[in-house]
Write a protein that holds these residues in place. Sequence first.
Motif, PDB file in Angstrom:
ATOM      1  N   ASP A 131       2.981  14.672  -7.870  1.00 50.65           N
ATOM      2  CA  ASP A 131       2.286  14.166  -6.683  1.00 50.65           C
ATOM      3  C   ASP A 131       2.093  12.656  -6.776  1.00 50.65           C
ATOM      4  O   ASP A 131       2.267  11.930  -5.780  1.00 50.65           O
ATOM      5  CB  ASP A 131       0.923  14.852  -6.536  1.00 50.65           C
ATOM      6  CG  ASP A 131       1.047  16.297  -6.086  1.00 50.65           C
ATOM      7  OD1 ASP A 131       2.113  16.659  -5.552  1.00 50.65           O
ATOM      8  OD2 ASP A 131       0.084  17.063  -6.284  1.00 50.65           O
ATOM      9  N   GLU A 145      -7.064  18.441  -3.489  1.00 51.71           N
ATOM     10  CA  GLU A 145      -6.359  18.164  -2.245  1.00 51.71           C
ATOM     11  C   GLU A 145      -7.039  17.048  -1.448  1.00 51.71           C
ATOM     12  O   GLU A 145      -6.363  16.234  -0.790  1.00 51.71           O
ATOM     13  CB  GLU A 145      -6.260  19.431  -1.392  1.00 51.71           C
ATOM     14  CG  GLU A 145      -5.236  20.452  -1.866  1.00 51.71           C
ATOM     15  CD  GLU A 145      -5.632  21.123  -3.177  1.00 51.71           C
ATOM     16  OE1 GLU A 145      -6.864  21.164  -3.472  1.00 51.71           O
ATOM     17  OE2 GLU A 145      -4.733  21.605  -3.880  1.00 51.71           O
ATOM     18  N   GLU A 146      -8.380  16.988  -1.484  1.00 53.83           N
ATOM     19  CA  GLU A 146      -9.090  15.925  -0.782  1.00 53.83           C
ATOM     20  C   GLU A 146      -8.808  14.568  -1.424  1.00 53.83           C
ATOM     21  O   GLU A 146      -8.604  13.563  -0.723  1.00 53.83           O
ATOM     22  CB  GLU A 146     -10.592  16.211  -0.779  1.00 53.83           C
ATOM     23  CG  GLU A 146     -11.003  17.382   0.099  1.00 53.83           C
ATOM     24  CD  GLU A 146     -12.484  17.681   0.003  1.00 53.83           C
ATOM     25  OE1 GLU A 146     -13.212  17.353   0.959  1.00 53.83           O
ATOM     26  OE2 GLU A 146     -12.913  18.238  -1.020  1.00 53.83           O
ATOM     27  N   LEU A 157      -6.106  13.833  -3.203  1.00 55.12           N
ATOM     28  CA  LEU A 157      -4.699  13.539  -2.907  1.00 55.12           C
ATOM     29  C   LEU A 157      -4.550  13.023  -1.476  1.00 55.12           C
ATOM     30  O   LEU A 157      -3.763  12.094  -1.226  1.00 55.12           O
ATOM     31  CB  LEU A 157      -3.841  14.785  -3.122  1.00 55.12           C
ATOM     32  CG  LEU A 157      -2.345  14.623  -2.866  1.00 55.12           C
ATOM     33  CD1 LEU A 157      -1.743  13.598  -3.814  1.00 55.12           C
ATOM     34  CD2 LEU A 157      -1.622  15.966  -3.012  1.00 55.12           C
ATOM     35  N   GLY A 158      -5.301  13.594  -0.540  1.00 52.58           N
ATOM     36  CA  GLY A 158      -5.245  13.115   0.835  1.00 52.58           C
ATOM     37  C   GLY A 158      -5.682  11.661   0.949  1.00 52.58           C
ATOM     38  O   GLY A 158      -5.084  10.878   1.707  1.00 52.58           O
ATOM     39  N   ALA A 159      -6.746  11.290   0.193  1.00 54.51           N
ATOM     40  CA  ALA A 159      -7.195   9.893   0.198  1.00 54.51           C
ATOM     41  C   ALA A 159      -6.124   8.976  -0.384  1.00 54.51           C
ATOM     42  O   ALA A 159      -5.883   7.875   0.125  1.00 54.51           O
ATOM     43  CB  ALA A 159      -8.495   9.772  -0.589  1.00 54.51           C
ATOM     44  N   GLN A 217      -2.911   9.538  -0.355  1.00 58.85           N
ATOM     45  CA  GLN A 217      -1.816   9.473   0.614  1.00 58.85           C
ATOM     46  C   GLN A 217      -2.151   8.510   1.754  1.00 58.85           C
ATOM     47  O   GLN A 217      -1.276   7.765   2.229  1.00 58.85           O
ATOM     48  CB  GLN A 217      -1.525  10.876   1.156  1.00 58.85           C
ATOM     49  CG  GLN A 217      -0.869  11.798   0.130  1.00 58.85           C
ATOM     50  CD  GLN A 217      -0.798  13.236   0.591  1.00 58.85           C
ATOM     51  OE1 GLN A 217      -1.556  13.661   1.475  1.00 58.85           O
ATOM     52  NE2 GLN A 217       0.105  14.007   0.004  1.00 58.85           N
ATOM     53  N   ARG A 218      -3.398   8.510   2.188  1.00 58.22           N
ATOM     54  CA  ARG A 218      -3.820   7.563   3.220  1.00 58.22           C
ATOM     55  C   ARG A 218      -3.707   6.133   2.720  1.00 58.22           C
ATOM     56  O   ARG A 218      -3.259   5.232   3.447  1.00 58.22           O
ATOM     57  CB  ARG A 218      -5.259   7.862   3.654  1.00 58.22           C
ATOM     58  CG  ARG A 218      -5.418   9.114   4.495  1.00 58.22           C
ATOM     59  CD  ARG A 218      -6.878   9.471   4.679  1.00 58.22           C
ATOM     60  NE  ARG A 218      -7.640   8.378   5.293  1.00 58.22           N
ATOM     61  CZ  ARG A 218      -8.973   8.386   5.414  1.00 58.22           C
ATOM     62  NH1 ARG A 218      -9.675   9.424   4.955  1.00 58.22           N
ATOM     63  NH2 ARG A 218      -9.600   7.373   5.968  1.00 58.22           N
TER      64      ARG A 218
END
Length: 290
Positions: free
Chosen positions: A86, A272-273, A275-277, A279-280
């Motif tokens: 990731d 996942e939260e 990882l989302g940050a 990705q942003r």
Amino acid sequence: MALLHGLLWRFLLVLVHVNRALVSWLRVRLRNWKGRLWERAMAALLLPLALAGFPDHQKKLHPNPTNAHSVTGNRSASRRSRWLSDGRSLEKLPVHIGLLVAEEEPSYTDIANLVVWCMAVGISYVSVYDNHGIFQKNNSRMLEEIIRQKQVLLGIDVSKHNVEFLNNGSDTHQHQVVSFRPTVKVLSPEDGKQSIVHAAQQLCRSVENKERSSKDISVSMLDILLRESKNIPDPELVVKFGPVDSTLGFLPWHIRLTEFISLPSHKNVSYEELLGALQRYGTCQQRIGQ
């Protein structure tokens, strides 16, 4: 004669009643005996089957520790591989990330999870900050929780994830920061404005002692002193947890170019939260000087 016949008739009736009682008793005894005999016969037939299935049942109840460790190790290896993959898939990954907790009653376990996940995706420096300095006052507990969660999440083979834990006042000389060794720094408001004050005082004292001239006092010189005291790069990303729309004094000198991303809470936060940050952050465009 009639009396004799009457007595004989009563005697025969008594014999009939006794015979009936005896037959009933024998029937009950025979039924019970047959039941016990049937039970014993069934037990003798089923016992070998029960004994044959017992080891399998025991294995289910008490699995082989070696197999359990093997399964756990495989699961940990799979997670490590996924998290590293990731990190490599992101368009850009921060070298230094800050975790800013703007909530009451911080959770050591949840913050430790976040620190370990940051290490696992390849982030070299992690700063943990709360406005009340709770983590810094209990940094030994914070370190213990990070080590424990590192074992839980990454498994036994954690040689590539040794943590260097920097304490206040001992960043330089005593700790050599290297890129392949994740570094954790626990911060408080004292490391923000106070560090600027101390650097300014140091600069003024050097002028007073004629080690520098007044012309040397500049923003760039102050910047050099502040970076020497921290010995870590500026954070490219700060993930803020909580409803407060404020940096709460998080390294005000070092966040001029920092990207801030907010999440509702650090409690029960998931990978996942995080990882989302990341990705942003990877997709955001920073137009520096434009």
